[in-house]
Design an enzyme around this catalytic site. Structure first.
Site, PDB file in Angstrom:
ATOM      1  N   PRO A   2      28.263  40.200  42.365  1.00  0.00           N
ATOM      2  CA  PRO A   2      26.950  40.609  42.878  1.00  0.00           C
ATOM      3  C   PRO A   2      25.815  39.766  42.289  1.00  0.00           C
ATOM      4  O   PRO A   2      25.783  39.529  41.095  1.00  0.00           O
ATOM      5  CB  PRO A   2      26.817  42.063  42.412  1.00  0.00           C
ATOM      6  N   GLU A   3      24.887  39.338  43.138  1.00  0.00           N
ATOM      7  CA  GLU A   3      23.717  38.611  42.661  1.00  0.00           C
ATOM      8  C   GLU A   3      22.483  39.451  42.986  1.00  0.00           C
ATOM      9  O   GLU A   3      22.587  40.557  43.504  1.00  0.00           O
ATOM     10  CB  GLU A   3      23.681  37.217  43.274  1.00  0.00           C
ATOM     11  N   LYS A  51      19.654  41.936  38.076  1.00  0.00           N
ATOM     12  CA  LYS A  51      20.940  42.491  38.478  1.00  0.00           C
ATOM     13  C   LYS A  51      21.174  43.883  37.885  1.00  0.00           C
ATOM     14  O   LYS A  51      22.281  44.393  37.928  1.00  0.00           O
ATOM     15  CB  LYS A  51      22.052  41.530  38.075  1.00  0.00           C
ATOM     16  N   ARG A 250      30.309  29.196  32.851  1.00  0.00           N
ATOM     17  CA  ARG A 250      30.397  29.684  34.227  1.00  0.00           C
ATOM     18  C   ARG A 250      30.782  28.517  35.129  1.00  0.00           C
ATOM     19  O   ARG A 250      30.474  27.366  34.850  1.00  0.00           O
ATOM     20  CB  ARG A 250      29.053  30.272  34.671  1.00  0.00           C
TER      21      ARG A 250
END
Ligand SMILES: [Zn+2]
Length: 271
Positions: A2-3, A51, A250
């Protein structure tokens, strides 16, 4: 994963069904909240910050949750079957007379005084989809570490809140920037951040994120999760690597031809 846009949309839907309603039942399947009961309490509203999700209650408390990699809030009309995952993945249930809101796989589920929300979201930079979005403040924060890579700077929620690995990869492709380009070597950082805000904004109501304008599942991205496949623009093979501060690496994706790596010295005269 989810962003910011996904979290924003989720909170908007939660707000629509919960705000102004009294909870008929609450359940928290985390040890620290096991005995907490919010039934009879009215929900004031649900908002996103980057977020993070904040559920504000009329008793002066806020439920703070975060999706991290796999979390989700699902909403079910009263009597409908819950389908968000196995029961053991449920962390929170907020029920009204009409709906059940069920939080799955939430790595963060905590209750705190609403007056203390800054203790959990105060470190965040300007929210790309927030009412208080502040481009200059975001640029100022990013600019404090000019030697850092733009890829890391965009993911750092203390700089600006809402961008994850999908939008980072796509935004850098659209701007022709290699993910490891130092911040100081980005010729037009303002334009990059503006474009990022536009991408999240354009996708905020859509369940399927797309930066190409095409919503078909294998056509939504230029480079994200397309390693080894040809660039949609030039045909060069898309590359991938993990990088970042040790322990927080990441995955990034880029086209070596459309996104060549510039060094800081060559770009300094433009700044
Ligand atoms: Zn290319």
């Amino acid at each position: 994963m989810p962003e910011g846009d996904t979290v924003w949309r989720s909170c908007r839907r939660l707000h629509e069904v919960l705000a102004g309603r009294e909870l008929t039942r609450s359940e928290f399947r985390v040890p620290t909240l096991a005995t907490t009961d919010l039934s009879g309490i009215t929900v004031r509203g649900v908002v996103s910050r980057g977020k993070h999700q904040l559920f504000r209650f009329a008793n002066g408390f806020t439920l703070h949750t975060h999706f991290r990699m796999e979390g989700a809030w699902r909403i079910y009309a009263r009597g409908r079957k819950w389908t968000g995952g196995p029961d053991f993945q449920i962390r929170a249930v907020l029920a009204t007379a009409d709906h059940d809101a069920v939080g799955y796989r939430l790595p963060v589920t905590e209750l705190l005084p609403t007056a203390d929300e800054a203790s959990v979201v105060g470190h965040l930079g300007p929210d790309l989809l927030g009412p208080d979005w502040d481009l200059d403040e975001a640029l100022s924060r990013i600019g404090r570490q000019p030697e850092r890579t733009v890829g890391e700077a965009l993911l750092d929620q203390r700089n600006l809140a809402g961008i994850g690995t999908f939008y980072r990869a796509e935004l850098l492709f659209l701007q022709g920037l290699h993910p490891r380009t130092p911040v100081a070597a980005v010729p037009n950082l303002r334009r990059v951040v503006q474009r990022g805000q536009q991408l999240l904004y354009a996708n905020r109501w859509r369940p399927e994120q797309s930066t190409t304008g095409d919503l078909r599942s294998n056509k939504r991205a230029y480079v994200f999760e397309r390693p080894g496949q040809p660039c949609r623009r030039c045909g060069t093979t898309i590359r991938t690597e993990e990088f970042g501060t040790p322990g927080q690496e990441r995955r990034s994706y880029w086209c070596p031809r459309c996104q060549p790596l510039a060094d800081a010295d060559s770009a300094l005269p433009d700044r």
